[in-house]
Design an enzyme around this catalytic site. Structure first.
Site, PDB file in Angstrom:
ATOM      1  N   ASP A 338       0.824  -1.174  -0.040  1.00 16.02           N
ATOM      2  CA  ASP A 338       0.053   0.054  -0.121  1.00 16.02           C
ATOM      3  C   ASP A 338       1.040   1.133   0.127  1.00 16.02           C
ATOM      4  O   ASP A 338       2.095   1.079   0.008  1.00 16.02           O
ATOM      5  CB  ASP A 338      -0.831   0.103   1.243  1.00 16.02           C
ATOM      6  CG  ASP A 338      -2.055   0.786   1.111  1.00 16.02           C
ATOM      7  OD1 ASP A 338      -2.235   1.588   0.175  1.00 16.02           O
ATOM      8  OD2 ASP A 338      -3.032   1.029   2.160  1.00 16.02           O
ATOM      9  N   ASP A 613      -3.942  -1.972   5.218  1.00 17.63           N
ATOM     10  CA  ASP A 613      -4.396  -1.692   6.592  1.00 17.63           C
ATOM     11  C   ASP A 613      -5.761  -1.409   6.802  1.00 17.63           C
ATOM     12  O   ASP A 613      -6.523  -1.264   7.888  1.00 17.63           O
ATOM     13  CB  ASP A 613      -3.580  -0.159   6.818  1.00 17.63           C
ATOM     14  CG  ASP A 613      -4.007   0.783   5.628  1.00 17.63           C
ATOM     15  OD1 ASP A 613      -4.939   0.465   4.776  1.00 17.63           O
ATOM     16  OD2 ASP A 613      -3.445   1.843   5.900  1.00 17.63           O
ATOM     17  N   ASP A 617      -8.619  -4.587   2.559  1.00 13.51           N
ATOM     18  CA  ASP A 617      -7.528  -5.425   2.427  1.00 13.51           C
ATOM     19  C   ASP A 617      -7.788  -6.747   2.878  1.00 13.51           C
ATOM     20  O   ASP A 617      -6.747  -7.614   2.666  1.00 13.51           O
ATOM     21  CB  ASP A 617      -6.306  -4.617   2.833  1.00 13.51           C
ATOM     22  CG  ASP A 617      -5.891  -3.242   2.364  1.00 13.51           C
ATOM     23  OD1 ASP A 617      -5.945  -3.173   1.015  1.00 13.51           O
ATOM     24  OD2 ASP A 617      -5.846  -2.392   3.063  1.00 13.51           O
TER      25      ASP A 617
END
Length: 894
Positions: A338, A613, A617
């Site tokens: 990410d 996070d 996800d």
């Protein structure tokens, strides 16, 4: 009050509706009204549709998890060895092996006892109660009792209880848990909905997201498992846990060991009978061979080595929830990371302040606007992160940003409006009233009629100049900057309205803000590249922003793939983009997109580490070989779905984990090599006894083998599990995921070089002691015979020679690719202490009265002890010579 149309009888759940259609049509389809449902209708719908709760997955019971530790392939092999030992009459050996199985199972169970609560954790994102309009009255209602058609009231600080469509009002919503985009998004009831995906719709809000500003009324169109967060929960629940590469490889090792033990043991029966042994004697010694070929200490050694790796990674900031994940991380070939908080600091700062001409500026007029036009408090750190960054920048340039000074000068505050995307203040400065405005360039620029030059002169803005200013804003945006326009003007008196305040402004400049990359990320990315690991960025954020951040940290972002483009991309093309191309930035990625990327990479044979996070996800974190969640900024859902949790949210910690995982796997190979090398000197005595038909007495007893496998061998093997990394660990490519723990080269070193040489040396020591006592083939060495004491000394010499060879094997096993001198003799102090223990333990078995009688040993003469001294050097030297000859050969390419 308008009464909603209600059916006359209970009927099946209402069909799906288009939540993005006009409010009037949506209310009609939901059989609701602007002032909500009646309490009676809501109760009926609750019975039909069920509560507003997420689907829950049954959790494994701990007894089954504990049982799994005792039916591991190597554990099953040890159970068989224990049963055969018991059947053969060696109860002590059987009990000891069972003890090893139990202790190892309990250790592994303790290390891996982490509840997988990903779906349950999703429920924590739903509020307990929410304000609902029923019977025309606003009342608090349990969130679990919401139904479709309910009208809810949302305000700043509220968590959205269900998927809903705004009926009136405007909200700023933190949707990062679903979208991954760090900045709040604006949702307005009367906005024009031209979004490509529902998640980007300007009129929809989703369950679990947080209102950070504004107020609105919304009608619920989906609850429970039908919400966006419910869909993610269903995805997470359907994705099961798979074996790690190490677990699969250990299974193969177990079958290899079982096969070798079976072949040797079964082959001994006809061989022993042909050599003159009775069937019963041949069977007893066949069992001894099986026990000799089963490395009783291998399973606990692997478990303890992985546990040590878990502890090391915890110190580095990575909490590992499954032991085998340590090795899996080390075999990673692709990292999908990410952006926000992982590559960046997740804290905004002003990158640059430019005047309207595009030149860097620190004009008091522009800096003053930043200091005055704010509601944040830099001293306490409270307020919007963007405003705190602007205040910090102004303070560094000498402006007074204290709340007291700001409030003393302020006459009017027009707070930030999500729809207008700007805020303004009117302040008294040196007896003059000054309007200060900041906001989105597309909202502020049309209100400006002049611009401030570097000399402090106001110049009119022409049509051509407006085009140039828009180009300047675009240029800053392409450099991953969030751009704010800054304007001001002097007024004779306080304007009566906001419209008249924010008018006829003078453009003072543009502020460019950025969430800066972490300083340690660029070196970590460089380590990934040197280690042959690709880094893809998979984010819900803007593609241009993510690509620029990626390039700043060294990720070779050769291509940006937006979510819409990815959705249209066929599987073969996606495989080509991921494997054959360079590193890619996937932006605006949905949960399905992340799952698809993880599946495609795994299909192409990659070992995937996926970071995340947010709630969105969770499915991908469970699907990847290694799911890595953020411990600071991550949601509980992501942490529960992941295998590794980073306590510092730092990409560099992932790379440290890769390094640690590679070191652990190398060390697993080292002690497997060490243990395998002793199989040959343990088996050769049995074969010699069988081939000679008993003319050569057994050079080693089963109890002495047990003393080696569970005594002298264990601590050095454990110490090899703590071996420091060899030089160049992160400069070699990832190994093929099909490559097992045991390789042909390892078997050649273990059996063909160190094992064979050790077996020869052991037999040499054995026969030297026997011949020195006058032994001849076939002579009686049984208890009471004249040569019995010499025979005890000879078997003791065999045992001691194996211990001596173990020392050489331990030093040889420390390195694979470099000479021992590059690692250093004393860099593994645990090994040195383990070898000291090995020698002392062997001495205790040989010289302690009572103990030596149990193991059938006798003290050795001095000349026999002298024979042992060169054995470690000979074994180590032979392996060092082999590695030197083969060191120049290139490693097998992936």
């Amino acid at each position: 009050m308008t009464t909603p149309v209600r059916p006359s009888a209970v009927e099946p759940e209402a069909p799906e509706v288009d939540a993005r259609e006009p409010v009037e049509l949506l209310l009609r389809d939901l059989r609701s009204a602007p002032d909500g449902l009646t309490t009676r209708e809501a109760a009926r719908r609750l019975q039909v549709e069920g509560p507003n709760e997420l689907p829950r997955r049954g959790r494994a019971q701990w007894p089954l998890e504990l049982l799994r530790q005792f039916v591991h392939p190597l554990a099953l092999l040890l159970w068989v060895a224990a049963g055969l030992a018991w059947f053969a009459g060696t109860a002590n050996l059987a009990v000891a092996i069972v003890g090893v199985i139990v202790l190892n199972g309990l250790l592994a169970f303790y290390q891996e006892q982490q509840a997988e609560r990903a779906v349950e954790a999703l429920g924590e994102y739903l509020p307990e109660r929410t304000s609902v309009v029923r019977d025309g009255v606003v009342a608090p209602v349990a969130a679990s009792e919401l139904v479709r058609g309910d009208v809810v009231l949302l305000a700043e600080g509220d968590r959205v209880p269900a998927d809903a469509r705004l009926v009136d009002g405007t909200l700023d919503v933190d949707a990062s848990m679903l979208t991954g985009e760090s900045a709040p998004v604006t949702r307005t009831a009367d906005a024009v909905d031209g979004a490509a995906r529902p998640i980007e719709s300007p009129v929809l809000v989703f369950s679990g997201t947080v209102c950070v500003a504004g107020a609105a009324r919304a009608v619920v169109h989906a609850t429970g498992r039908h919400t966006e967060i419910g869909r993610i929960a269903s995805l997470s629940a359907r994705i099961g846990r798979e074996e790690s590469p190490l677990e699969r490889q250990v299974r193969r090792v177990a079958w290899l060991i079982a096969g070798v033990a079976l072949v040797v043991g079964v082959g001994f029966l006809p061989l022993g009978v042909a050599a003159g042994l009775s069937w019963s004697a041949a069977f007893v010694f066949a069992i001894g061979l099986l026990v000799a070929n089963v490395p009783e200490g291998l399973l606990p050694t692997i478990t303890l080595a992985l546990a040590a790796g878990v502890r090391s990674m915890a110190k580095a900031g990575a909490l590992v929830k499954r032991l085998s994940a340590v090795e899996t991380l080390g075999s990673t070939t692709v990292i999908c990371t990410d952006k926000t908080g992982t590559l960046t600091r997740n804290s905004m700062r002003v990158e640059e302040l430019r005047d309207p001409a595009g030149a860097p500026t620190a004009q008091p007029a522009a800096v003053g606007v930043l200091a005055r036009c704010s509601t944040a408090d830099l001293a306490t750190g409270s307020g919007d992160p963007t405003e705190l960054a602007l205040l910090s920048y102004a303070a560094e340039r000498g402006a007074d940003v204290s709340v007291a000074a700001r409030e003393a000068a302020r006459r009017v505050l027009h707070p930030f409006d999500p729809r207008l995307k700007r805020m303004s203040t009117v302040d008294s400065l040196d007896g003059q009233l000054v309007v200060s405005t900041k906001g989105a360039p597309e909202q502020v620029l049309p209100l400006c009629t002049t611009e401030l030059t570097d000399a402090g002169i106001e110049m009119p803005i022409t049509a051509q100049r407006r085009t140039e200013l828009a180009g300047q804003v675009d240029g800053m945006a392409r450099r991953a900057l969030r751009v704010l326009a800054i304007a001001r003007r002097a007024v004779p008196s306080v304007p009566p309205s906001r419209g008249e305040t924010e008018n006829d402004l003078c453009l003072a400049g543009f502020a460019g803000l950025v969430d800066p990359p972490r300083a340690e990320v660029a070196p970590a990315v460089a380590d990934c590249h040197s280690a042959g690991i690709k880094v893809h960025v998979v984010t819900g954020d803007n593609g241009l922003t993510a690509a620029e951040i990626a390039r700043r940290v060294g990720i070779r972002a050769e291509r940006v793939v937006e979510g819409g483009e990815l959705a249209k991309m066929p599987e073969q093309q996606l495989d080509s983009v991921l494997v054959e191309g360079g590193e890619v930035v996937f932006s605006r990625a949905t949960p399905e997109d992340k799952l698809r990327i993880a599946d495609a990479l795994r299909h192409c044979g990659e070992v995937v580490a996926m970071t995340g996070d947010g709630v969105n996800d969770a499915p991908a974190l469970r699907r990847a070989d290694i799911g890595v969640a953020m411990g600071i900024g991550g949601t509980d859902v992501a942490k529960e779905a992941a295998t590794v949790v980073l306590t510092d949210d730092n990409f560099a910690t992932i790379v440290a984990g890769v390094r640690e995982g590679r070191r652990v796997f190398d060390n697993v190979r080292k002690f497997v090599l060490y243990i395998f090398a002793h199989a040959v000197p343990e088996v050769l005595p049995f074969l010699l006894f069988a081939i000679s038909g008993g003319a050569v007495p057994l050079p080693l007893t089963v109890l002495q083998i047990l003393a080696i496998d569970l005594g002298t061998e264990t601590l050095p093997a454990l110490a090899l599990g703590r071996e420091p990394a060899e030089p160049g660990l992160m400069a070699r490519p990832p190994r093929d995921r099909r490559e097992g723990v045991v390789t042909g080269r390892m078997l050649l070193r273990a059996w063909g070089i160190m094992g064979l040489l050790s077996g020869i040396l052991v037999l040499a020591a054995y026969f030297a002691v026997l011949w020195a006592a006058g032994w001849q083939p076939g002579a009686d060495v049984s208890a009471g015979a004249p040569l019995h004491h010499a025979y005890l000394q000879a078997t003791t010499a065999s045992f001691a020679a194996i211990v001596a060879c173990q020392i050489g094997t331990a030093f040889a096993s420390r390195t694979e690719r470099v000479p021992l001198r590059e690692v250093g003799l004393t860099t593994n102090r645990l090994l040195l202490w383990g070898l000291v223990f090995e020698v002392l333990f062997a001495g205790l078995l040989i010289y302690a009265p009572g103990i030596r009688d149990v193991f059938g040993m006798a003290p050795l003469p001095a000349w026999a002890l002298a024979m042992l001294l060169p054995m470690p050097v000979l074994v180590w030297g032979a392996d060092e010579l082999f590695r030197r000859v083969t060191r120049g050969r290139p490693p097998r390419a992936r």
